[in-house]
Design a protein around this motif. Structure first.
Motif, PDB file in Angstrom:
ATOM      1  N   ILE A 150       0.830  -1.208   0.000  1.00 37.60           N
ATOM      2  CA  ILE A 150       0.000   0.000   0.000  1.00 37.60           C
ATOM      3  C   ILE A 150       0.865   1.259   0.000  1.00 37.60           C
ATOM      4  N   LEU A 151       1.885   1.262   0.849  1.00 38.31           N
ATOM      5  CA  LEU A 151       2.727   2.459   0.947  1.00 38.31           C
ATOM      6  C   LEU A 151       3.466   2.741  -0.354  1.00 38.31           C
ATOM      7  N   SER A 194      -0.904   9.383  -4.478  1.00 39.92           N
ATOM      8  CA  SER A 194      -2.289   9.510  -4.036  1.00 39.92           C
ATOM      9  C   SER A 194      -2.468   8.765  -2.722  1.00 39.92           C
ATOM     10  N   VAL A 195      -3.337   9.306  -1.854  1.00 40.46           N
ATOM     11  CA  VAL A 195      -3.622   8.593  -0.611  1.00 40.46           C
ATOM     12  C   VAL A 195      -4.879   7.748  -0.753  1.00 40.46           C
ATOM     13  N   TRP A 237      -8.189   4.331   1.676  1.00 42.37           N
ATOM     14  CA  TRP A 237      -7.957   5.761   1.836  1.00 42.37           C
ATOM     15  C   TRP A 237      -7.063   5.943   3.053  1.00 42.37           C
ATOM     16  N   LEU A 238      -5.834   6.294   2.784  1.00 37.42           N
ATOM     17  CA  LEU A 238      -4.845   6.419   3.849  1.00 37.42           C
ATOM     18  C   LEU A 238      -4.982   7.789   4.503  1.00 37.42           C
ATOM     19  N   LEU A 239      -5.706   7.841   5.618  1.00 35.69           N
ATOM     20  CA  LEU A 239      -5.903   9.135   6.272  1.00 35.69           C
ATOM     21  C   LEU A 239      -4.786   9.408   7.251  1.00 35.69           C
ATOM     22  N   VAL A 297      -7.950   9.030  -7.671  1.00 30.66           N
ATOM     23  CA  VAL A 297      -7.713   7.708  -7.095  1.00 30.66           C
ATOM     24  C   VAL A 297      -6.637   6.971  -7.886  1.00 30.66           C
ATOM     25  N   GLY A 298      -5.648   6.435  -7.195  1.00 30.36           N
ATOM     26  CA  GLY A 298      -4.626   5.621  -7.852  1.00 30.36           C
ATOM     27  C   GLY A 298      -5.137   4.197  -8.016  1.00 30.36           C
TER      28      GLY A 298
END
Ligand SMILES: [Zn+2]
Ligand SMILES: [Zn+2]
Length: 486
Positions: A359-360, A368-369, A385-387, A441-442
């Motif tokens: 994910i990272l 994109s997050v 969605w990496l908040l 969005v990626g």
């Protein structure tokens, strides 16, 4: 998932007398949640909050302190529920009891919540964005060390051992006079020299399907193993970049590669070190890049732009763009092992760390997050969605224990926290983030089996959270461990 994944043992589903501590390095106060079963002071809950939950620097307790309970006369031979005492120890982080504030019932029933100041004991917690986290996780040293296992001597000659000892001594003296701890270099060397075992080891590279055990390597083919510093090395580097990367040690800004002179160098030719051959394969963080000819042609099939396992029809990888003879096989489904040591097991002791790395690095590559995870046939399965990119979590159970019993402390771990949404056929078609209408969005395409692993790991993590904290609007809340301890 690899069978010895520790995730199930280290993460417990939320239930009676669970606690959950969340430290956000960006904010001053941590959040603490404790499940308090209603039978304790059921009638007078509002006033009993302070009596019920006690926070000390390294523990969370509910009920009266043990020393008080010991002096209470038992009623009818048993100690009533009201004086039962449960506690959990927390290692590595110290809580400040004086800072406890905003205690409340988070679900108006049994979930106690408060804010408390928390500090890591050895090193201060620094906020890290996902660029930093991705960089930390994608350390090429691990790739190098893994490849090294194939070529290092099984039993080192004695003079090598002496050299190691000498080196350790030098490091030790150096760090002694510096007043610091042993340097990373010496511990790494210790580990390496300690890993030498006298018995004869199987030194071949094994490439197998995690689902069905299909062996992909051509029988009798002794493959060499080297590494690529990034997974998209071959796709993103034009021929000229190979000269630049070699000559400047990849330190320069890729945007300014044009400034390097390639005079006198045959810059149209790719450096052969970076290209797999029939007898050499290249490993990176997420994939193994192989030449078709090094594989048993009956072990896989190419269906369009998808490589599938001939044994179980699982998606295992994709052809490499611009290199028709090369295939990128995904670690999630294809195991690369030296002898019986699988790369993911070698690199991480918890499978969720591999998923966190995926994910990272994807967020980093896509800038994109928000990510949609799709199978290789482009079916969307998951929106991530990496908040909060970086949190430190501790979760466990409060236990009843004897006064002098030594209980094991719960160890906090760093994790990436995210919101996620699982798509079904209907939502995948209508959600603008899944069908490609939302350009922010990626998109990442991984084998279908990896989509399942990711979904399973996130759902499991959500079940560790207090029920009241598991969703935000249409999203679930989940996390993935990035290390075992802080
Ligand atoms: Zn350069
Ligand atoms: Zn298979």
């Amino acid at each position: 998932m690899p069978e010895d994944s520790e995730q199930s043992s280290s993460l417990n589903e939320w239930h009676e007398r669970s606690f959950f501590l969340e430290v956000k390095p960006r904010t001053d106060l941590a959040s603490l949640f404790v499940d308090c079963p209603p039978k304790i002071s059921a009638e007078n809950k509002e006033n009993a909050v302070i009596d019920l939950v006690r926070v000390s620097s390294h523990s969370v307790e509910i009920g009266l302190p043990t020393n008080l309970v010991a002096n209470l006369p038992a009623i009818g031979g048993t100690i009533p529920d009201e004086v039962q005492h449960f506690s959990a120890k927390i290692a590595d982080i110290s809580l400040s009891p004086a800072s406890v504030c905003t205690p409340k019932w988070a679900d108006s029933n049994r979930l106690f919540m408060c804010k408390v100041h928390a500090e890591a004991e050895n090193i201060p917690l620094v906020p890290k964005n996902f660029h930093r986290l991705a960089r930390d996780m994608c350390n090429a040293d691990y790739l190098e060390d893994f490849c090294q296992m194939l070529v290092e001597p099984t039993t080192p000659p004695p003079q090598v051992q002496i050299y190691y000892y000498f080196l350790n001594l030098k490091f030790y003296l150096f760090s002694f006079f510096q007043g610091g701890t042993l340097s990373k270099g010496s511990s790494k060397r210790n580990r390496k020299s300690a890993s030498q075992s006298p018995e004869k080891r199987d030194k071949a590279v094994h490439i197998t399907c995690r689902k069905c055990g299909m062996k992909f390597v051509q029988e009798g083919n002794k493959l060499a193993l080297e590494y690529l510093p990034t997974d998209d090395w071959l796709q993103t580097s034009a021929s000229g970049d190979f000269f630049c990367r070699d000559s400047c040690g990849a330190k320069c800004d890729p945007n300014r590669h044009g400034g390097h002179s390639s005079k006198g160098v045959e810059s149209t030719k790719v450096n052969p070190d970076w290209v797999p051959t029939e007898s050499k394969t290249l490993i990176s963080h997420l994939t193994l890049t192989v030449h078709k000819q090094s594989l048993n042609e009956k072990s896989y099939e190419l269906s369009g732009q998808i490589v599938v396992c001939a044994g179980c029809r699982s998606e295992i990888g994709q052809p490499v763009k611009n290199y028709p003879d090369l295939l990128a096989l995904h670690h999630a489904i294809v195991s690369t092992a030296i002898g019986n040591k699988d790369f993911i097991e070698f690199r991480f002791n918890d499978y969720s760390m591999f998923l966190a790395q995926l994910i990272l690095t994807s967020c980093e590559n896509q800038s994109s997050v928000k990510l949609v995870i799709r199978s290789l046939d482009k079916t969307p399965y998951l929106l991530i969605w990496l908040l909060e990119s970086y949190v430190v979590l501790a979760t466990g159970m409060l236990h009843e224990k004897a006064q002098n019993e030594n209980e094991e402390a719960v160890r906090p771990f760093p994790a990436i926290k995210m919101l996620y949404k699982v798509f079904d056929a209907a939502t995948a078609a209508s959600d603008p983030r899944a069908n490609g209408e939302d350009a922010s969005v990626g998109l990442i395409d991984v084998p279908f089996g990896c989509c399942l692993q990711m979904t399973e790991a996130l759902l499991k993590s959500s079940h560790c959270l207090p029920p009241a904290c598991r969703s935000v609007g249409q999203f679930y809340v989940g996390f993935l461990k990035i290390a075992n301890s802080i």
